[in-house]
Design an enzyme around this catalytic site. Structure first.
Site, PDB file in Angstrom:
ATOM      1  N   HIS A  77     -10.899   0.188   0.873  1.00  0.00           N
ATOM      2  CA  HIS A  77     -10.775   1.239   1.890  1.00  0.00           C
ATOM      3  C   HIS A  77     -12.153   1.322   2.537  1.00  0.00           C
ATOM      4  CE1 HIS A  77      -9.712   5.596   3.019  1.00  0.00           C
ATOM      5  NE2 HIS A  77     -10.992   5.502   3.298  1.00  0.00           N
ATOM      6  N   HIS A  92       1.477   5.177  -2.029  1.00  0.00           N
ATOM      7  CA  HIS A  92       1.029   6.208  -2.978  1.00  0.00           C
ATOM      8  C   HIS A  92       2.266   6.876  -3.578  1.00  0.00           C
ATOM      9  CE1 HIS A  92      -3.220   6.000  -1.732  1.00  0.00           C
ATOM     10  NE2 HIS A  92      -2.704   5.667  -0.565  1.00  0.00           N
ATOM     11  N   LEU A  93       2.464   6.664  -4.877  1.00  0.00           N
ATOM     12  CA  LEU A  93       3.662   7.221  -5.523  1.00  0.00           C
ATOM     13  C   LEU A  93       3.397   8.582  -6.163  1.00  0.00           C
ATOM     14  CD1 LEU A  93       5.185   3.986  -7.093  1.00  0.00           C
ATOM     15  CD2 LEU A  93       5.929   5.199  -5.038  1.00  0.00           C
ATOM     16  N   ARG A  94       2.128   8.970  -6.261  1.00  0.00           N
ATOM     17  CA  ARG A  94       1.717  10.323  -6.685  1.00  0.00           C
ATOM     18  C   ARG A  94       1.995  10.660  -8.148  1.00  0.00           C
ATOM     19  NH1 ARG A  94      -1.620  10.412  -2.768  1.00  0.00           N
ATOM     20  NH2 ARG A  94      -0.836  10.954  -0.704  1.00  0.00           N
ATOM     21  N   HIS A 142       2.705  14.174   1.266  1.00  0.00           N
ATOM     22  CA  HIS A 142       2.023  15.462   1.085  1.00  0.00           C
ATOM     23  C   HIS A 142       3.010  16.590   1.354  1.00  0.00           C
ATOM     24  CE1 HIS A 142      -1.941  13.842   0.531  1.00  0.00           C
ATOM     25  NE2 HIS A 142      -1.872  13.153   1.645  1.00  0.00           N
ATOM     26  N   ASN A 165      -4.930   6.083  -7.083  1.00  0.00           N
ATOM     27  CA  ASN A 165      -5.586   7.396  -6.976  1.00  0.00           C
ATOM     28  C   ASN A 165      -4.626   8.543  -7.273  1.00  0.00           C
ATOM     29  OD1 ASN A 165      -4.115   7.100  -4.596  1.00  0.00           O
ATOM     30  ND2 ASN A 165      -5.617   8.158  -3.325  1.00  0.00           N
ATOM     31  N   HIS A 195       0.825  -1.214   0.000  1.00  0.00           N
ATOM     32  CA  HIS A 195       0.000   0.000   0.000  1.00  0.00           C
ATOM     33  C   HIS A 195       0.861   1.267   0.000  1.00  0.00           C
ATOM     34  CE1 HIS A 195      -4.031   1.770   1.580  1.00  0.00           C
ATOM     35  NE2 HIS A 195      -3.370   2.668   0.890  1.00  0.00           N
ATOM     36  N   ASP A 226       0.823   2.421   3.799  1.00  0.00           N
ATOM     37  CA  ASP A 226      -0.064   3.495   3.309  1.00  0.00           C
ATOM     38  C   ASP A 226       0.742   4.788   3.148  1.00  0.00           C
ATOM     39  OD1 ASP A 226      -2.213   4.918   2.409  1.00  0.00           O
ATOM     40  OD2 ASP A 226      -3.378   4.794   4.256  1.00  0.00           O
TER      41      ASP A 226
HETATM   42 ZN   LIG Z   1      -4.006   4.587   0.818  1.00  0.00          ZN
END
Ligand SMILES: [Zn+2]
Lengths: 437, 297
Positions: free
Chosen positions: A183, A66-68, A313, A98, A64, A309
């Site tokens: 989720h 997030h590589l953006r 940011h 996402n 899990h 996760d």
């Molecule tokens: Zn996530």
């Protein structure tokens, strides 16, 4: 570049193969060749890694992340995310869809895979979206996503609120045998909430998110799972009620797996302190009783994987009113130290901790790696279990610094990370990517 | 210089000395316009509140300060300026204190971390409203001398009430017992661990109270299904004449205003002999002068 490496005399912990003891590990051409209790002869031209006093582990796998990229490259890119991954001992990550162009079609999947190939650091397994644009309305083309390389499908960041759509998702996915990763958050119960509903939210005057927002959705999806005979993976489980339901479902033979994030088994809602947005995440940090329940579930096998996760940011996303603060923290570079806190506290055995970072996630998603038997990928993480260090967000290889763990003392440090027999991380330095090699 | 972000965290002796100091600012007391002469107090209001803003304005004037009034209407907030940008711009005008009202809980805490002057919370979201609690305590001390052993019953929408939270901390610190009463949908979890007793039965709790503090019912709560209707609320939790009769002799009625007459408080009770509502308002300025004085010292 040597293609033969001999890890000498490290403590090899390989839960899948029942190994825990001092071994020599020989790898050649990207594969494990031999794991030996006795000293192996050093092959000519082999690179020898003296692992005395160190742990030699299968490379960690994070389900899990997030590589953006594409879309928010200022927070993270596939390259910087991979750098953070290998710095944290991870040799494989599953990239959430996402992004700011949603991974709901093969073009985005291929873009992520191409960027990962160019980075040449760790394995990146994209996850595709359940619904087009993550809108929760129409199914994305799951067949196309899977054939392009997606290993799971998920609308992570959002729940699938429509129960009928969720039922069809589980049904439809059975033909591809990929996990449907969920989720779990009933948006009508979490609406307006900024943190866990409990004494701390009452004290701070923040709208709470009750545990039932998660548990009710877990219950719904387990009912649908039983009916559809599908395959469900519950992401970032945060509370006692969820683990209880998942434990029962596993006992009754349902194909359900789940993961827990380090922040959820280390911190409780009191970490919000005086409105620290670095402690703001979805699902929120829960009550101390939930933390205890998660720890028990890590021990007893209810939890399959520790997953970070990892959610990068920017500073401006966090330096705002708590209610406006964006959810999530980076996790790749703190996961090992936080997991080892449970080992040092006597909650987890070293063996179980390693299993949760390696074979557990590999098995949950059917990924290669996660163990060191001959023929396995030569993905290896070398850990100094005694090294004491302090988390310094400014030193992160990730492009973002949003963590509540800055300044936290840790015991146990990733020394080296090897992917397919190549050293990609060595004592704080990320190796050159293949591109520039 | 110190901040007043909430009552939580203040010790009893600190609260008592602040309340003692407020006596020196009551009407008729010696002139105090030298205390902040030549200084600037910035009123930073992101949410309308004529009462509180006017009260702080008068308090600052009474100490000789000039007041910079900043309200969100027509400001750069709508152009994407962050709270911190705004606060730093205000700070650049050199105030000794920023008095701040904001709809987000914790907003003053964020500002306080980034400015050098004192930050005084004039109400943040559903968190705290410390100056209101201090003026309530001041009013009760005027009546009783000490709050030790007294029981204060706080009735209504505790979930959304910053007044309730500040009063809980303040009254407890000063030795009173606090009972919270309201419908279960408007009572947040964990109040007991913050030191309150909780009940949903007003009639049972009423005869024990030395003071009944009615909270304002936000009428939109009805639409959010916290309440079936204001009519039902008034029936179960409204302080009416019949209930007033069952109160202890000498017990007082309080309200932070503005009142929904006929909902949380019957008009006859609001204007009746037990009501100290107007004293609360007039004590507000004296208490806020003391707050400005103590925080900028
Ligand atoms: Zn996530």
């Amino acid at each position: 570049m040597s293609s033969t490496v001999l890890f000498r005399r490290g403590r090899v912990i390989d839960p899948r193969n029942g190994v825990d003891g001092v071994r020599d590990v020989l790898v050649r051409d990207g594969k494990v060749v031999e794991v030996s209790e006795t000293l192996l002869p050093v092959p000519s031209s082999a690179e020898v890694v003296d692992a005395t006093g160190k742990w030699v582990l299968p490379g960690f796998i994070d389900l899990h992340v997030h590589l953006r990229e594409p879309g928010e490259e200022g927070k993270e890119t596939v390259l910087t995310g991979c750098r953070a991954a290998v710095a944290g001992g991870f040799t494989a990550v599953v990239a959430m869809p996402n992004t700011k162009v949603v991974n709901d079609n093969a073009m985005v999947t291929e873009l992520v895979l191409n960027r990962a190939r160019a980075a040449g650091l760790c394995h990146v397994y994209p996850a595709g979206a359940i619904t087009k644009g993550l809108k929760g309305e129409e199914l994305a083309e799951m067949g196309e996503l899977v054939s392009a390389g997606c290993v799971a499908i998920t609308d992570d960041g959002r729940p699938v609120m429509n129960a009928s759509l969720m039922r069809r998702t589980l049904q439809y996915a059975t033909q591809f045998d990929v996990p449907v990763m969920v989720h779990e958050e009933d948006l009508t119960l979490s609406a307006g909430g900024a943190m866990h509903e409990g004494t701390t939210s009452t004290r701070l005057g923040l709208r709470g998110i009750p545990a039932s927002a998660e548990v009710a959705m877990v219950a719904r999806d387990l009912v649908l799972l039983e009916e559809t005979k599908g395959r469900l993976h519950v992401a970032h489980v945060s509370c006692e009620g969820s683990v209880r339901l998942i434990r029962e479902a596993k006992r009754s033979g349902l194909r359900v797996t789940c993961e827990v994030a380090p922040h959820h088994f280390i911190l409780d809602d009191r970490a919000v302190g005086d409105y620290d947005t670095h402690a703001k995440m979805a699902p929120p940090l829960r009550a101390d009783t939930d933390v205890q329940a998660l720890r028990e579930a890590l021990v007893d096998g209810t939890v399959d994987a520790i997953a970070t996760d990892h959610a990068p940011h920017g500073v401006l996303d966090k330096q705002v009113e708590f209610e406006k603060g964006i959810n999530g923290i980076v996790g790749l570079e703190t996961a090992l130290g936080l997991t080892l806190e449970l080992v040092h506290a006597g909650v987890l055995t070293a063996n179980r901790a390693v299993e949760l970072l390696t074979h557990g996630p590999a098995k949950a998603f059917g990924l290669p790696g996660g163990h060191l038997a001959p023929g396995a990928p030569a993905d290896v993480t070398v850990v100094d279990p005694d090294a004491e260090w302090t988390v310094d967000a400014h030193q992160f290889h990730s492009r973002s610094r949003n963590t509540p763990f800055h300044g936290r003392k840790q015991k146990g440090l990733v020394i080296q990370t090897w992917v397919a027999g190549h050293k990609v991380f060595d004592k704080g330095q990320v190796g050159q990517s293949k591109e520039s090699r | 210089m110190r901040h007043l972000l909430g009552i939580e965290g203040w010790r009893r002796d600190e609260l008592e000395s602040l309340l003692d100091r407020a006596k020196a600012h009551l009407p008729g007391a010696p002139d105090t316009t030298h205390l902040l002469r030549g200084k600037v107090v910035a009123n930073l209001f992101f949410e309308d509140s004529t009462r509180t803003r006017t009260s702080f304005h008068m308090a600052a004037k009474g100490l000789g300060a000039s007041v910079l009034n900043w309200t969100h209407t027509g400001s750069s907030v709508s152009k994407g300026e962050t709270l911190l940008d705004t606060a730093r711009n205000i700070e650049a005008t050199g105030p000794v204190a920023i008095v701040m009202r904001h709809r987000s809980s914790g907003a003053p805490h964020l500002v306080a971390k980034h400015v050098k002057c004192a930050v005084i919370n004039a109400g943040d979201g559903t968190h705290e409203h410390p100056s209101q609690a201090l003026l309530d305590a001041f009013t009760l001390r005027q009546r009783w001398g000490s709050l030790d052993g007294r029981t204060v019953l706080i009735v209504g929408d505790v979930l959304h009430s910053r007044v309730a939270r500040s009063n809980l901390h303040c009254l407890k610190a000063l030795g009173a017992r606090v009972v919270m009463c309201g419908p279960p949908t408007l009572i947040p979890p964990g109040l007991e661990s913050l030191g309150a007793e909780v009940t949903h039965n007003l009639d049972a709790a009423l005869p024990r109270a030395d003071a009944v503090m009615c909270l304002r019912v936000q009428l939109e709560r009805q639409e959010q299904a916290f309440l079936p209707s204001t009519r039902e609320y008034a029936r179960l939790f409204g302080l009416n004449a019949a209930r007033e009769e069952r109160m202890k002799a000498g017990a007082v009625v309080m309200h932070p205003g503005p009142i929904n007459r006929g909902v949380e408080l019957a008009p006859a009770v609001a204007d009746g002999a037990r009501s100290v509502i107007l004293e609360q308002v007039s004590n507000g300025v004296a208490v806020r002068r003391a707050i400005l004085e103590v925080c900028t010292a």
